[in-house]
Design a protein around this motif. Structure first.
Motif, PDB file in Angstrom:
ATOM      1  N   GLY A  83       0.844  -1.201   0.000  1.00 54.90           N
ATOM      2  CA  GLY A  83       0.000   0.000   0.000  1.00 54.90           C
ATOM      3  C   GLY A  83       0.875   1.246   0.000  1.00 54.90           C
ATOM      4  O   GLY A  83       0.663   2.168  -0.787  1.00 54.90           O
ATOM      5  N   LEU A  84       1.889   1.229   0.835  1.00 53.80           N
ATOM      6  CA  LEU A  84       2.793   2.391   0.896  1.00 53.80           C
ATOM      7  C   LEU A  84       3.516   2.645  -0.420  1.00 53.80           C
ATOM      8  O   LEU A  84       3.570   3.785  -0.883  1.00 53.80           O
ATOM      9  CB  LEU A  84       3.845   2.200   2.002  1.00 53.80           C
ATOM     10  N   ARG A 103      -1.477  11.289  -0.650  1.00 55.39           N
ATOM     11  CA  ARG A 103      -2.126  10.134  -0.043  1.00 55.39           C
ATOM     12  C   ARG A 103      -3.410  10.552   0.678  1.00 55.39           C
ATOM     13  O   ARG A 103      -4.419   9.869   0.621  1.00 55.39           O
ATOM     14  CB  ARG A 103      -1.165   9.463   0.950  1.00 55.39           C
ATOM     15  N   TYR A 150       0.880   4.021  -2.887  1.00 60.56           N
ATOM     16  CA  TYR A 150       0.514   5.427  -2.639  1.00 60.56           C
ATOM     17  C   TYR A 150       1.678   6.316  -3.074  1.00 60.56           C
ATOM     18  O   TYR A 150       1.476   7.392  -3.639  1.00 60.56           O
ATOM     19  CB  TYR A 150       0.174   5.667  -1.165  1.00 60.56           C
ATOM     20  N   ILE A 196       2.268  -0.842  10.316  1.00 63.41           N
ATOM     21  CA  ILE A 196       3.429  -1.675   9.981  1.00 63.41           C
ATOM     22  C   ILE A 196       4.354  -1.818  11.186  1.00 63.41           C
ATOM     23  O   ILE A 196       4.814  -2.916  11.505  1.00 63.41           O
ATOM     24  CB  ILE A 196       4.188  -1.071   8.774  1.00 63.41           C
ATOM     25  N   LEU A 203      -0.826   4.218   8.421  1.00 61.11           N
ATOM     26  CA  LEU A 203      -0.348   2.981   7.795  1.00 61.11           C
ATOM     27  C   LEU A 203       1.058   2.620   8.291  1.00 61.11           C
ATOM     28  O   LEU A 203       1.347   1.458   8.591  1.00 61.11           O
ATOM     29  CB  LEU A 203      -0.367   3.153   6.274  1.00 61.11           C
ATOM     30  N   GLU A 204       1.910   3.617   8.423  1.00 59.31           N
ATOM     31  CA  GLU A 204       3.279   3.361   8.889  1.00 59.31           C
ATOM     32  C   GLU A 204       3.283   2.770  10.307  1.00 59.31           C
ATOM     33  O   GLU A 204       4.138   1.949  10.637  1.00 59.31           O
ATOM     34  CB  GLU A 204       4.116   4.654   8.899  1.00 59.31           C
TER      35      GLU A 204
END
Lengths: 327, 251
Positions: free
Chosen positions: A81-82, A95, A85, B37, B33-34
């Motif tokens: 995903g990262l 994002r 984006y 993770i 999101l980071e």
């Protein structure tokens, strides 16, 4: 169209036809940029939403080894995903904006994740079928015309094929286990087979984007070609497991050198795309909730970063702390 | 002695497993999101450590139990983790605070275990300390960032700290097992770890502009298995579901 524009587009198409990669700073038609943003962001959203049906089993994985492997897989997806984006951002969109579109229901993600994960076998089926179908598409995309997208795909493909093997191995273990386990695997295949075939999108006649995307070499194979390729690769794997693919019309065709298969339920496909799948609401709500509940964390992180920078600047201006004397 | 060592390894293994499991509950739902993770990373490290430790515990016990037998087939009373790690995730403030309060202890504990007289435990610790050093750095940074962030984040962090503080005493509480381990040169002296722990926690809380709670009654009973909180049973119901519903199968 004015002649200058026309010349630029001709030049662009010539580069595509010569198989050159298009890079972020290169000129590109607006429609090419828009198509890519749509496709890459859908892809990114799919990775992130796709974490949910698997996250649903991470706390119930049946052994510690499986728990670690599943966690690592989901983490890879967050990483994908990262990258994606990031690839979308090279096209000039951030994002945050993409997430707003997702949360507002305006952006799509792969419909497969709108189906529920109901048993441990589903962790096998998702890896084997869903990642398997995704790989067909992604291997093609490693040769897509937009450089950052192609490069993101190279990295992603390596990890995805590992996930697919891992999923298959989960099912293999079940199929060599007890009758109850084999039943669990069969039930899972029954539920995921057709949605996996739908992942390739509408058939070529009904696909609105395929033709232009092929001309721009964003896509290099049609939906139907990829779907056929997937079926041909997957049916022997199902045979090896000793499972029955839930399609009575499935049959090897010597003349075509491919499997023939039954009609996909397109009414179901469009219905899920429209938002009426078993989990559409839940999935979106889960993402919105995570985002909203995380708002204070993101704000605090920003506020702290600003404070820190300010303090740093104050120290630089006034290293001996004379500011205190001034007031 | 063998029984005490087995119990001691269960404590180490169960702490890692239960906290790793709690963090894995965040998977897919993190605030950024980071951070999703990063938390998964820590969960992975911890479940990985739990595997090594429970495997070793099974060996030491010598009755043929595997890591999975120990993880999936013990009920609440058989678990030996501290109360702190079984507390629910709550909001991100609670998760980070729980993590920090545990990591600070765990860091000094594993620093000491690197010099354990037991070779196998020493090897596990040598590998784990690298991971735990990162965990402590991560949770310390977030303590500071959120404590000294906005008014809201500060309040949430203070509330989390006030809720969880009563579970910190158990970390360095000296039980019979700890004494036996110390005498055998296997485990560290918890008195000296308490000094290091208090110092580290005070320093980070000060930087995070958080008030260290005082006068709180310290709960205990997790690591001896005498009295866990109600939360552990629910955690195990989820963790153990498949193995309990389909007993005796390979997965």
């Amino acid at each position: 169209m004015d002649p200058k524009q026309k010349a630029l587009e001709a030049q662009f198409q010539a580069r595509i036809d010569a198989d050159e990669k298009i890079e972020p700073k290169d000129w590109m038609p607006d429609a090419y940029r828009k198509t890519l943003i749509r496709q890459i962001s859908q892809h990114a959203h799919s990775e992130v939403v796709g974490m949910l049906p698997e996250g649903n089993w991470v706390t119930r994985a049946p052994s510690l080894r499986r728990k670690v492997a599943l966690l690592a897989k989901i983490q890879d997806e967050a990483g994908h995903g990262l990258y994606l984006y990031g690839a979308a951002e090279t096209l000039g969109i951030d994002r945050e904006t993409l997430l707003e579109e997702l949360h507002a229901g305006a952006a799509k993600y792969s419909s497969i994740f709108n189906y529920p994960s109901l048993s441990w076998a589903d962790m096998g089926a998702i890896g084997w079928l869903v990642d398997g179908a995704a790989i067909m598409n992604q291997v093609m995309l490693t040769r897509t015309s937009y450089g950052p997208y192609a490069r993101a795909m190279v990295r992603i493909c390596k990890e995805e094929s590992f996930h697919q093997r891992q999923g298959y191995e989960i099912l293999l273990t079940l199929c060599r286990g007890t009758e109850a386990q084999k039943q669990m695997a069969q039930d899972s295949l029954n539920r995921w087979w057709w949605p996996a075939l739908m992942m390739f999108g509408p058939s070529d006649g009904a696909s609105t984007h395929t033709e232009q995307s092929m001309r721009w070499r964003i896509k290099r194979k049609t939906n139907d070609e990829l779907r056929q390729q997937f079926i041909d690769a997957t049916v022997p794997q199902a045979d090896y497991l000793g499972l029955t693919v839930p399609d009575p019309a499935l049959k090897w065709n010597d003349e075509r050198d491919h499997y023939d298969f039954g009609e996909i339920d397109w009414a179901e496909f469009w219905n899920v795309v429209k938002g009426n799948g078993p989990c559409n609401r839940e999935r979106l709500q889960a993402r919105v909730k995570a985002h909203e509940q995380g708002a204070w964390v993101r704000e605090a992180a920003m506020a702290y970063a600003e404070k820190r920078q300010q303090r740093q600047e104050e120290r630089n201006i006034n290293p001996r702390g004379l500011k205190n004397l001034a007031g | 002695m063998k029984q005490a060592f087995f119990e001691y390894l269960l404590r180490l293994g169960d702490n890692a497993l239960v906290l790793g499991h709690r963090l894995s509950e965040w998977c897919g739902h993190g605030p950024i999101l980071e951070q999703d993770i990063a938390m998964t990373n820590i969960a992975l490290d911890q479940v990985g450590q739990a595997r090594s430790l429970l495997q070793y515990a099974g060996q030491v016990e010598g009755s043929g139990r595997t890591e999975d037998n120990l993880a999936y087939l013990r009920d609440v009373g058989g678990y030996r983790n501290v109360l702190l790690v079984e507390q629910p995730n709550g909001d991100f403030a609670h998760t980070i605070t729980r993590q920090f309060l545990f990591d600070a202890f765990n860091y000094f504990q594993y620093e000491a275990l690197r010099h354990s007289r037991d070779e196998h435990l020493r090897a596990i610790s040598e590998k784990s300390i690298k991971e735990i050093t990162y965990h402590l750095r991560y949770s310390s940074e977030w303590m500071i960032r959120l404590g000294d962030g906005t008014e809201e984040s500060h309040q949430r962090m203070q509330a989390a700290l006030d809720d969880l503080w009563m579970y910190t005493g158990e970390l360095t509480e000296v039980t019979e097992v700890d004494e036996i381990m110390l005498d055998a040169g296997i485990g560290p002296g918890l008195h000296s770890i308490k000094g290091l722990y208090d110092e580290k926690v005070s320093a980070i809380l000060a930087e995070a502009t958080l008030q260290q709670p005082t006068g709180a009654w310290m709960q205990s009973g997790g690591k001896t298995g005498k009295m866990h909180s109600e939360h552990l049973g629910h955690l195990l119901a989820e963790l153990q579901f498949v193995q309990r519903a389909y007993p005796g199968m390979e997965w």
